[in-house]
Design a protein around this motif. Sequence first.
Motif, PDB file in Angstrom:
ATOM      1  N   ALA A 117      -5.660   2.298 -10.573  1.00 36.09           N
ATOM      2  CA  ALA A 117      -4.203   2.294 -11.345  1.00 36.09           C
ATOM      3  C   ALA A 117      -4.724   1.285 -12.327  1.00 36.09           C
ATOM      4  N   PRO A 118      -3.522   1.227 -13.576  1.00 36.78           N
ATOM      5  CA  PRO A 118      -4.014   0.522 -14.284  1.00 36.78           C
ATOM      6  C   PRO A 118      -2.995  -1.397 -13.281  1.00 36.78           C
ATOM      7  N   ALA A 119      -3.648  -2.329 -14.021  1.00 36.05           N
ATOM      8  CA  ALA A 119      -3.604  -3.592 -12.939  1.00 36.05           C
ATOM      9  C   ALA A 119      -1.683  -3.720 -12.688  1.00 36.05           C
ATOM     10  N   GLN A 125       3.747  -2.312  -7.931  1.00 31.27           N
ATOM     11  CA  GLN A 125       3.470  -1.734  -6.213  1.00 31.27           C
ATOM     12  C   GLN A 125       3.433  -2.666  -5.498  1.00 31.27           C
ATOM     13  N   MET A 126       2.829  -3.406  -5.927  1.00 27.57           N
ATOM     14  CA  MET A 126       1.786  -4.886  -4.592  1.00 27.57           C
ATOM     15  C   MET A 126       3.446  -5.476  -4.779  1.00 27.57           C
ATOM     16  N   GLU A 127       4.286  -5.752  -5.919  1.00 26.04           N
ATOM     17  CA  GLU A 127       6.080  -7.230  -5.473  1.00 26.04           C
ATOM     18  C   GLU A 127       6.819  -5.873  -4.818  1.00 26.04           C
ATOM     19  N   GLU A 139       0.875 -14.626  -6.912  1.00 24.25           N
ATOM     20  CA  GLU A 139       0.993 -15.741  -7.496  1.00 24.25           C
ATOM     21  C   GLU A 139      -0.305 -16.394  -8.423  1.00 24.25           C
ATOM     22  N   ASN A 140      -0.879 -16.155  -8.564  1.00 26.68           N
ATOM     23  CA  ASN A 140      -2.504 -15.698  -9.457  1.00 26.68           C
ATOM     24  C   ASN A 140      -2.923 -14.679  -9.460  1.00 26.68           C
ATOM     25  N   TRP A 141      -1.702 -13.934 -10.476  1.00 27.04           N
ATOM     26  CA  TRP A 141      -2.809 -12.785 -10.808  1.00 27.04           C
ATOM     27  C   TRP A 141      -3.626 -12.154 -11.723  1.00 27.04           C
ATOM     28  N   GLU A 142      -4.295 -13.343 -12.557  1.00 29.27           N
ATOM     29  CA  GLU A 142      -4.443 -12.722 -13.600  1.00 29.27           C
ATOM     30  C   GLU A 142      -6.433 -13.307 -12.536  1.00 29.27           C
ATOM     31  N   PHE A 148     -11.399  -8.345  -8.582  1.00 32.21           N
ATOM     32  CA  PHE A 148     -11.433  -6.502  -9.546  1.00 32.21           C
ATOM     33  C   PHE A 148     -12.139  -6.473 -10.700  1.00 32.21           C
ATOM     34  N   SER A 149     -13.546  -6.561 -10.755  1.00 34.67           N
ATOM     35  CA  SER A 149     -13.459  -6.379 -12.315  1.00 34.67           C
ATOM     36  C   SER A 149     -12.692  -5.403 -12.889  1.00 34.67           C
TER      37      SER A 149
END
Length: 169
Positions: A117-119, A125-127, A139-142, A148-149
Amino acid sequence: MLYIVTGQPAVGKTTWATRQAANLRACLIDIDDVFEPVIKAGLTLSGMNADDRESAAYKQAFREPVYEAMFAAARANLTHVPVVLCAPFTRELTNPEWTQQLKHRFECDIIVYWLHAPAAQLKKQMERRGNPRDREKLENWEHYQKYFSAEKPRCEYIPIDMGEKKNGS
């Protein structure tokens, strides 16, 4: 028959794998459902944060034993019923021979499903799920997304698009 459900955390692997296992009347072995209590106990006993899933120390101590335990449980059940394994399998997906290696190892047919799915959707969904294990990822999303390439898996797989418009996830 061994079915493997892969993809990033929060993509919907557990929900999708649960439905798949019910439809197939298969044994479901989900990494979080089965191994979470053992991982938390081990991390706590070692003085590490019980919600750590990203550190090198966690990966060194737990990744291989947990995945090997999943494979052992799969082998024990495959003689009786189909098995659905549900885990990220991030490193394994980069191996072009992984699906063939699994076929040889388990001596059965293997289907690998890669859910994606799109980032931005994954982050939402994670939030929404509010799991303490996800705090560091968010906190370190980027940085986390670089792990995950954007590449598709290099092994044989069936893609499953979990994008909101297609699946209502």
